[in-house]
Motif scaffolding. Sequence first.
Motif, short mmCIF file in Angstrom:
data_model
loop_
_atom_site.label_atom_id
_atom_site.label_comp_id
_atom_site.label_asym_id
_atom_site.label_seq_id
_atom_site.Cartn_x
_atom_site.Cartn_y
_atom_site.Cartn_z
N SER A 9 0.83 -1.21 0.00
CA SER A 9 0.00 0.00 0.00
C SER A 9 0.87 1.25 0.00
O SER A 9 1.84 1.34 0.76
N ASN A 10 0.51 2.22 -0.86
CA ASN A 10 1.17 3.53 -0.90
C ASN A 10 2.68 3.42 -1.07
O ASN A 10 3.44 4.13 -0.41
N GLN A 15 -0.91 2.05 -5.34
CA GLN A 15 -1.88 2.55 -4.36
C GLN A 15 -2.27 1.43 -3.39
O GLN A 15 -2.13 1.57 -2.19
N LYS A 16 -2.74 0.30 -3.91
CA LYS A 16 -2.98 -0.89 -3.10
C LYS A 16 -2.96 -2.08 -4.04
O LYS A 16 -3.65 -2.10 -5.05
N PRO A 77 3.91 8.41 -2.91
CA PRO A 77 3.39 8.55 -4.28
C PRO A 77 3.53 9.98 -4.78
O PRO A 77 3.29 10.94 -4.03
N ASN A 409 -1.07 4.10 -10.96
CA ASN A 409 -1.79 3.11 -10.16
C ASN A 409 -1.47 1.72 -10.72
O ASN A 409 -2.05 1.26 -11.69
#
Length: 610
Positions: A9-10, A15-16, A77, A409
């Motif tokens: 994550s991040n 992003q995930k 990010p 992403n």
Amino acid sequence: MRYTAFTISNFKGIQKLKLDLDSDPASKIFTLVGLNESGKTTIMEALSFFYENIRDVNESALMLHPSGIIDRHSLIPKNRKDNFTDSTEIEAKVELEKDDIRKLEESLKANGFLSENIDTCMTISFECKFENSSFLERTIYWDSDIYGKEKTKRKKENLEVKHKAWNPAYEVFIKMLPPIIYYPNFLFDFPDVIYLENSDNEGKEQAFYRRLLQDVLDSLNNDLNLQTHVIERAKSNKPQDREALISVLNKMGSKITKLVFSDNLSVFRTDTKNQSIIVSYPELNVERRLRYVQLQLKDGEDSYYIRERSLGFRWFFTFLLFTQFRVQRSQGNSNLVFLFDEPASNLHQAAQQRLVHALEELTKSSVSVIYSTHSHHLINPYWLESAFIVRNKGLEYDEDGLDSFEPTNIEVQRYRAFISQYPNQYTYYQPILDVLEYRPSNLEAAADVVMVEGKNDFYTLSYFQEVILKNKKRINLLPGSGSGTLDPVIRLYYAWGRKFIVLLDSDAEGKKQKTRYQNLFNGIIRNRLFEFEDINTSWPNYAMEKLFDPKDLLKIQRLAFPDTEKFSKKLFNTAIQENLINKTYVPLESRTIENFQEVLSFLSDSLTKA
């Protein structure tokens, strides 16, 4: 212990994302497929960064290329760098084996806690917390379900963090965690000399290669170590020590030679009968007061430094040394995970295809491999069930062809789920070729093929000709995505002027599609279209599983699913794939063997006549 999943994550452009390694059929090789800039390298960096942060020990110090992330602020990010008050988090799910449970039980007991049940599934994660885009702290979490009681108490409860047994058990768990070793490339400047002793100003490269020499000694299985059996003997003036040292060096050179020029690996195409790797007798660098050895390639009467050989030789030489001997390391967890980022992508396609076989050999030990590629030459059809499509959704284009300007992403999707989005594709491979934007060149010749209805027929026939019958002359198989999906590929092969035949089931649907193909292609398909009943008139209404003796259906299925009592077509096909991937031989009934021999002989003869 083995990793079953990672959740990221991040982390930079992620992003995930969840990378689920608990594949069905079980596999030790996982392929990340995508074009450049799709995010494959970011995933590799995240997995390597995870291990560096969890272990936080000397393993990464002995890596030529750890994740390379020094400044934690580079994790933020890009679209959130202005004010990032959040966390970068990487979590791993692991599955414990019996020996892992035993070691934890011993540690708990030694610290006053009698465990009654230890869950075999645990998670370990860390997060880097940020506030206003400034790094605050790193926190590690261990989620374990350990149930038992104090030695002197009756009450049973879950082990809590405050208990004195928690930290010792955690340390045991961390030591058992499989190492994750990241290699972005293997085009290293292999040193002309490897110093046997460390110096104050040396780089990490010398420590790495010195450790490599110890790995080679470990592979000899004779309790040899660099300090006692090489360095001290090199310093000694005793004739017997010199004789013993020469014996050790000769065995090291012989071991490396057998690996690098192994017929089984076959990574070099030139004549290697007169080639060998020699490990020189230690010499003294007078200025540095340090002894060193040299690894050289002896080719006939001449010797060469590794750096003097071709790009392909240097690549495969370092690949084999850094992987096969690392497995031999006598200390630490043997369940390694290697990360290879675009391996051999800058080499000739034949070298890439030989690498696929080398990866298969590597995973015959307790090793798993995750590798990324955008080359179709590095795609093994047998590994597609454990392959992932990697895409950067931020690089998608709108219907006008303009960049959508979405934030980066990175996403992954299992190939099995990905192809369900392409129900009209005519072969099982086509979606992956589309992702890679593959187009055959004008000079590229297509192989003669037997087209079959789908992937299950493909895996079953491949299993028999490669593992059960071990046929030296093998037919090329091309799986469709259903009995009625072969129209486009039939047209292509006819236009290319290549030989092909089609094999269909003898059931109602197979007969229906056979009639349709005959009407559609008329003379084109004559003497090229067959069903099982054409092979043997006593096989009406046959599909592939009817070629098996009923005893063998359950026998094969139970290899992958030992607790099953009844035949399941889905589980059986999964077991076939797993047996093919792992080259697992199963003794089968004579009826089964004879049926498949008849099918494969018929297909081979018919393809020759097509």
